[in-house]
Design a protein around this motif. Sequence first.
Motif, PDB file in Angstrom:
ATOM      1  N   ALA A 119       0.836  -1.204   0.000  1.00  0.00           N
ATOM      2  CA  ALA A 119       0.000   0.000   0.000  1.00  0.00           C
ATOM      3  C   ALA A 119       0.873   1.257   0.000  1.00  0.00           C
ATOM      4  CB  ALA A 119      -0.933  -0.012   1.206  1.00  0.00           C
ATOM      5  N   ARG A 120       1.929   1.261   0.798  1.00  0.00           N
ATOM      6  CA  ARG A 120       2.847   2.409   0.815  1.00  0.00           C
ATOM      7  C   ARG A 120       3.511   2.589  -0.547  1.00  0.00           C
ATOM      8  NH1 ARG A 120       3.870   0.179   5.951  1.00  0.00           N
ATOM      9  NH2 ARG A 120       3.245   1.603   7.619  1.00  0.00           N
ATOM     10  N   GLU A 121       3.926   1.470  -1.167  1.00  0.00           N
ATOM     11  CA  GLU A 121       4.543   1.553  -2.501  1.00  0.00           C
ATOM     12  C   GLU A 121       3.581   2.184  -3.498  1.00  0.00           C
ATOM     13  OE1 GLU A 121       5.818  -2.369  -3.638  1.00  0.00           O
ATOM     14  OE2 GLU A 121       7.179  -2.522  -1.928  1.00  0.00           O
ATOM     15  N   TRP A 122       2.300   1.905  -3.349  1.00  0.00           N
ATOM     16  CA  TRP A 122       1.288   2.489  -4.239  1.00  0.00           C
ATOM     17  C   TRP A 122       1.057   3.967  -3.947  1.00  0.00           C
ATOM     18  CZ3 TRP A 122      -3.145  -1.635  -3.634  1.00  0.00           C
ATOM     19  CH2 TRP A 122      -2.810  -2.789  -4.353  1.00  0.00           C
ATOM     20  N   GLY A 123       1.549   4.454  -2.826  1.00  0.00           N
ATOM     21  CA  GLY A 123       1.299   5.833  -2.433  1.00  0.00           C
ATOM     22  C   GLY A 123       0.057   6.004  -1.571  1.00  0.00           C
ATOM     23  N   ALA A 124      -0.511   4.912  -1.111  1.00  0.00           N
ATOM     24  CA  ALA A 124      -1.697   4.999  -0.246  1.00  0.00           C
ATOM     25  C   ALA A 124      -1.307   5.617   1.085  1.00  0.00           C
ATOM     26  CB  ALA A 124      -2.308   3.615  -0.036  1.00  0.00           C
ATOM     27  N   ARG A 125      -2.227   6.344   1.662  1.00  0.00           N
ATOM     28  CA  ARG A 125      -2.020   6.956   2.972  1.00  0.00           C
ATOM     29  C   ARG A 125      -2.762   6.205   4.070  1.00  0.00           C
ATOM     30  NH1 ARG A 125       1.965   9.085   3.732  1.00  0.00           N
ATOM     31  NH2 ARG A 125       1.164  10.504   5.269  1.00  0.00           N
ATOM     32  N   ARG A 126      -3.695   5.311   3.666  1.00  0.00           N
ATOM     33  CA  ARG A 126      -4.403   4.518   4.671  1.00  0.00           C
ATOM     34  C   ARG A 126      -4.848   3.191   4.080  1.00  0.00           C
ATOM     35  NH1 ARG A 126     -10.258   6.348   6.452  1.00  0.00           N
ATOM     36  NH2 ARG A 126     -11.337   5.623   4.633  1.00  0.00           N
ATOM     37  N   VAL A 127      -5.055   2.245   5.001  1.00  0.00           N
ATOM     38  CA  VAL A 127      -5.561   0.920   4.645  1.00  0.00           C
ATOM     39  C   VAL A 127      -6.850   0.731   5.425  1.00  0.00           C
ATOM     40  CG1 VAL A 127      -5.128  -1.574   4.739  1.00  0.00           C
ATOM     41  CG2 VAL A 127      -3.256  -0.010   4.218  1.00  0.00           C
ATOM     42  N   VAL A 128      -7.873   0.212   4.747  1.00  0.00           N
ATOM     43  CA  VAL A 128      -9.162  -0.059   5.379  1.00  0.00           C
ATOM     44  C   VAL A 128      -9.524  -1.523   5.154  1.00  0.00           C
ATOM     45  CG1 VAL A 128      -9.971   2.324   5.139  1.00  0.00           C
ATOM     46  CG2 VAL A 128     -10.468   0.657   3.327  1.00  0.00           C
ATOM     47  N   LEU A 129     -10.467  -1.996   5.960  1.00  0.00           N
ATOM     48  CA  LEU A 129     -10.970  -3.352   5.782  1.00  0.00           C
ATOM     49  C   LEU A 129     -12.329  -3.466   6.438  1.00  0.00           C
ATOM     50  CD1 LEU A 129     -10.690  -5.276   8.620  1.00  0.00           C
ATOM     51  CD2 LEU A 129      -8.310  -4.698   8.171  1.00  0.00           C
ATOM     52  N   GLU A 130     -13.041  -4.515   6.079  1.00  0.00           N
ATOM     53  CA  GLU A 130     -14.312  -4.834   6.727  1.00  0.00           C
ATOM     54  C   GLU A 130     -14.225  -6.256   7.246  1.00  0.00           C
ATOM     55  OE1 GLU A 130     -16.985  -6.268   3.005  1.00  0.00           O
ATOM     56  OE2 GLU A 130     -16.762  -4.109   3.255  1.00  0.00           O
ATOM     57  N   THR A 131     -14.925  -6.506   8.346  1.00  0.00           N
ATOM     58  CA  THR A 131     -14.901  -7.836   8.939  1.00  0.00           C
ATOM     59  C   THR A 131     -16.211  -8.060   9.687  1.00  0.00           C
ATOM     60  OG1 THR A 131     -13.555  -9.378  10.238  1.00  0.00           O
ATOM     61  CG2 THR A 131     -13.704  -7.117  11.062  1.00  0.00           C
ATOM     62  N   ARG A 132     -16.262  -9.147  10.418  1.00  0.00           N
ATOM     63  CA  ARG A 132     -17.465  -9.487  11.180  1.00  0.00           C
ATOM     64  C   ARG A 132     -17.153  -9.454  12.669  1.00  0.00           C
ATOM     65  NH1 ARG A 132     -18.015 -14.758   8.074  1.00  0.00           N
ATOM     66  NH2 ARG A 132     -17.804 -15.594  10.165  1.00  0.00           N
ATOM     67  N   ARG A 133     -18.194  -9.266  13.461  1.00  0.00           N
ATOM     68  CA  ARG A 133     -18.030  -9.251  14.917  1.00  0.00           C
ATOM     69  C   ARG A 133     -17.528 -10.594  15.460  1.00  0.00           C
ATOM     70  NH1 ARG A 133     -20.262  -4.584  15.275  1.00  0.00           N
ATOM     71  NH2 ARG A 133     -22.406  -4.037  14.972  1.00  0.00           N
ATOM     72  N   ASP A 134     -17.993 -11.705  14.885  1.00  0.00           N
ATOM     73  CA  ASP A 134     -17.610 -13.014  15.419  1.00  0.00           C
ATOM     74  C   ASP A 134     -16.165 -13.394  15.107  1.00  0.00           C
ATOM     75  OD1 ASP A 134     -18.636 -13.355  12.660  1.00  0.00           O
ATOM     76  OD2 ASP A 134     -18.257 -15.477  13.002  1.00  0.00           O
TER      77      ASP A 134
END
Length: 169
Positions: A119-134
């Motif tokens: 992600a840093r190599e791409w120039g991204a400034r943040r990483v996000v994700l989605e998941t489940r409570r369990d």
Amino acid sequence: MTGSAPSWTIAPQPVGSPESAALLRAFLVDVADRWYLLHRGSRTTPEEVERHLAEMPSDDLAPPHGVFLVGRHGGAPAGCVGLRRLDGRTAELTRMFVRASLRGTGGAAALVGAAEAVAREWGARRVVLETRRDLREARALYARHGFTEIAPYKTGDEYAEVWLGKELD
């Protein structure tokens, strides 16, 4: 006499390769079985796994807008993580998986670190994700790596219950 434990190596691999496909199937069976056991009291059937794989394609985890990283432990494919570009500043981490027999050996941390490096190599400034409570273990892993809860950044996934993000330095 002391021996050395097998170490983890992480490298990009085509998402359509047989090894990648096997890891993606194992990932799906793992997370789907947990959901099905919690909500239906049974495991997924092979037909349900095939349907879910078709509904959740991973072919966008390929250059130029994505990458699929395979983790090897002792040379054998043992885990994976995908990363896709959402925009010029944001990358999404997805399909994070380590085989159950190798959890606790550092593979998950290595995979998250490798995804953040891409992600840093791409120039991204943040990483996000989605998941489940369990998926408590996954949420604990992400918390250890600096991810915190954020507002939902997309809709439409009936299984997404928690959205996490991390600012990259």
